[in-house]
Design an enzyme around this catalytic site. Structure first.
Site, PDB file in Angstrom:
ATOM      1  N   ASP A  44     -14.191  21.870  73.565  1.00  0.00           N
ATOM      2  CA  ASP A  44     -15.188  22.907  73.261  1.00  0.00           C
ATOM      3  C   ASP A  44     -16.592  22.294  73.207  1.00  0.00           C
ATOM      4  O   ASP A  44     -17.584  23.008  73.038  1.00  0.00           O
ATOM      5  CB  ASP A  44     -14.840  23.697  71.996  1.00  0.00           C
ATOM      6  CG  ASP A  44     -14.720  22.836  70.756  1.00  0.00           C
ATOM      7  OD1 ASP A  44     -14.876  21.615  70.862  1.00  0.00           O
ATOM      8  OD2 ASP A  44     -14.473  23.403  69.667  1.00  0.00           O
ATOM      9  N   SER A  45     -16.684  20.979  73.439  1.00  0.00           N
ATOM     10  CA  SER A  45     -17.991  20.348  73.676  1.00  0.00           C
ATOM     11  C   SER A  45     -18.679  21.010  74.863  1.00  0.00           C
ATOM     12  O   SER A  45     -19.893  20.850  75.042  1.00  0.00           O
ATOM     13  CB  SER A  45     -17.831  18.842  73.936  1.00  0.00           C
ATOM     14  OG  SER A  45     -16.857  18.601  74.939  1.00  0.00           O
ATOM     15  N   ASP A  83      -9.102  22.918  74.198  1.00  0.00           N
ATOM     16  CA  ASP A  83      -9.497  23.091  72.792  1.00  0.00           C
ATOM     17  C   ASP A  83      -9.374  24.553  72.388  1.00  0.00           C
ATOM     18  O   ASP A  83      -9.758  25.452  73.145  1.00  0.00           O
ATOM     19  CB  ASP A  83     -10.969  22.681  72.623  1.00  0.00           C
ATOM     20  CG  ASP A  83     -11.120  21.363  71.897  1.00  0.00           C
ATOM     21  OD1 ASP A  83     -10.191  20.960  71.169  1.00  0.00           O
ATOM     22  OD2 ASP A  83     -12.171  20.723  72.064  1.00  0.00           O
ATOM     23  N   LYS A 113      -5.539  21.780  71.684  1.00  0.00           N
ATOM     24  CA  LYS A 113      -5.997  20.891  70.609  1.00  0.00           C
ATOM     25  C   LYS A 113      -6.690  21.738  69.554  1.00  0.00           C
ATOM     26  O   LYS A 113      -7.383  22.707  69.894  1.00  0.00           O
ATOM     27  CB  LYS A 113      -6.961  19.833  71.149  1.00  0.00           C
ATOM     28  CG  LYS A 113      -7.555  18.947  70.040  1.00  0.00           C
ATOM     29  CD  LYS A 113      -8.262  17.723  70.589  1.00  0.00           C
ATOM     30  CE  LYS A 113      -9.670  17.937  71.044  1.00  0.00           C
ATOM     31  NZ  LYS A 113     -10.595  18.473  70.022  1.00  0.00           N
ATOM     32  N   GLU A 115      -8.571  21.471  65.363  1.00  0.00           N
ATOM     33  CA  GLU A 115      -9.151  20.557  64.370  1.00  0.00           C
ATOM     34  C   GLU A 115      -8.565  20.802  62.982  1.00  0.00           C
ATOM     35  O   GLU A 115      -8.363  21.953  62.589  1.00  0.00           O
ATOM     36  CB  GLU A 115     -10.681  20.750  64.319  1.00  0.00           C
ATOM     37  CG  GLU A 115     -11.363  20.404  65.631  1.00  0.00           C
ATOM     38  CD  GLU A 115     -12.884  20.532  65.565  1.00  0.00           C
ATOM     39  OE1 GLU A 115     -13.446  20.764  64.467  1.00  0.00           O
ATOM     40  OE2 GLU A 115     -13.511  20.398  66.629  1.00  0.00           O
ATOM     41  N   GLU A 182     -11.832  11.012  65.374  1.00  0.00           N
ATOM     42  CA  GLU A 182     -13.240  10.972  65.787  1.00  0.00           C
ATOM     43  C   GLU A 182     -14.119  10.373  64.689  1.00  0.00           C
ATOM     44  O   GLU A 182     -14.077  10.817  63.527  1.00  0.00           O
ATOM     45  CB  GLU A 182     -13.727  12.399  66.131  1.00  0.00           C
ATOM     46  CG  GLU A 182     -15.198  12.413  66.544  1.00  0.00           C
ATOM     47  CD  GLU A 182     -15.645  13.672  67.263  1.00  0.00           C
ATOM     48  OE1 GLU A 182     -14.819  14.574  67.493  1.00  0.00           O
ATOM     49  OE2 GLU A 182     -16.851  13.735  67.598  1.00  0.00           O
TER      50      GLU A 182
HETATM   51  O1  KIV Z   1     -14.728  18.990  72.386  1.00  0.00           O
HETATM   52  C1  KIV Z   1     -14.537  17.811  72.716  1.00  0.00           C
HETATM   53  O2  KIV Z   1     -15.027  17.316  73.749  1.00  0.00           O
HETATM   54  C2  KIV Z   1     -13.699  16.983  71.850  1.00  0.00           C
HETATM   55  C3  KIV Z   1     -13.698  15.502  72.089  1.00  0.00           C
HETATM   56  C4  KIV Z   1     -14.974  14.932  71.647  1.00  0.00           C
HETATM   57  C5  KIV Z   1     -12.538  14.849  71.461  1.00  0.00           C
HETATM   58  O3  KIV Z   1     -13.092  17.481  70.965  1.00  0.00           O
END
Ligand code: KIV
Length: 268
Positions: A44-45, A83, A113, A115, A182
């Site tokens: 989600d970056s 994510d 993924k 959090e 992280e």
């Molecule tokens: O959103 C993302 O790119 C991430 C990585 C930094 C692990 O969660």
């Protein structure tokens, strides 16, 4: 041979490092896949490096599905993990199943993924029970930026490190197949890596994790916003792109591009 979820645990057992990069579109996915990257994380970056948001918080499920579908089209060998955006899994396990299911059904991801540690173990259990593989994410949690007050390193104090290890164990027990660590001290990441049977994937967490992940735009020098100090930049694509675009601008303005067609020989 395409990488499957169980392969990652085998890698840890064999002591072979797992290589992860983020990807957000089909072209980049194809290039990174061709380079031998094992896991393409549709992070989600993308909210920051692709969509121009100030954080990952505003990213929507529809945006994640759209980009995950593109990455899935570009990936041949790499495992695609998507994510789950903020508030798509925290409200209830039933909602999490519906939303994670869409990332697999509509996006083509093989896993999701999310959090958090013990706060999300019920959700992780439910997802794994219905056949959705889950990668955890501990330490710095970008979706909790407002609670943390900034992108600050985590688990610096021994009691915080102990909580992190408990969270990692809880995620493993809930059925997660791997966990991202992280921005935690290398020693803490080493202890967590030794303390659980599933692979740890580090980002700013030292060299002793079972694998490493970076935001591709950071390591390629493509993102011109803040890049964390632990990132090694393997290229400086922002400069390359700007220089190429400037050359094009100058050529078009000067009438050098496109070139005039060669004159046909005169006939008598
Ligand atoms: O959103 C993302 O790119 C991430 C990585 C930094 C692990 O969660």
């Amino acid at each position: 041979m395409p990488i499957r979820v169980p392969e990652l645990k085998d890698r840890k057992r064999r002591g072979e490092k797992i290589v992860v990069l983020t990807a957000y579109d089909a072209t980049m996915a194809r290039l990174l896949d061709r380079a031998g990257v094992d896991v393409l994380l549709v992070g989600d970056s993308l909210g920051m490096v692709v969509l121009g948001y100030g954080s990952t918080v505003p990213v929507t499920l529809e945006e994640m599905i759209h980009h995950t579908r593109a990455v899935s089209r570009g990936a041949e060998r790499a495992l695609v993990v998507a994510d789950m955006p903020f508030l798509t899994y925290q409200v209830s396990p039933a909602e999490a199943v519906r939303n994670a299911g869409r990332l697999l059904k509509d996006g083509g991801a093989a896993a999701v993924k999310l959090e958090g540690g013990r706060a999300v173990v019920d959700v992780v259990k439910r997802l794994v029970d219905v056949g959705i593989p889950v990668m955890g994410h501990l330490g710095l949690l970008p979706q909790s930026i407002h609670k943390m007050g900034g992108y600050v390193r985590q688990a610096k104090r021994p009691e915080e490190a102990a909580v992190l290890l408990e969270d990692a164990v809880a995620l493993e027990e809930a059925g997660a197949f791997a966990v991202v660590l992280e921005a935690v001290p290398a020693g803490v990441a080493r202890a967590v890596t030794a303390g659980i049977g599933i692979p740890t994937i580090g980002i700013g967490a030292g060299p002793d994790c079972d694998g490493q992940v970076l935001v591709s735009y950071d390591m390629l020098g493509l993102f011109d916003g803040f890049v964390p100090p632990f990132v090694k930049q393997y290229a400086h694509l922002a400069d390359t792109i700007t220089a190429a675009a400037q050359a094009y601008v100058e050529d078009v303005r000067a009438g050098r591009y496109p070139e005039a067609p060669a004159k046909a020989p005169a006939t008598t």
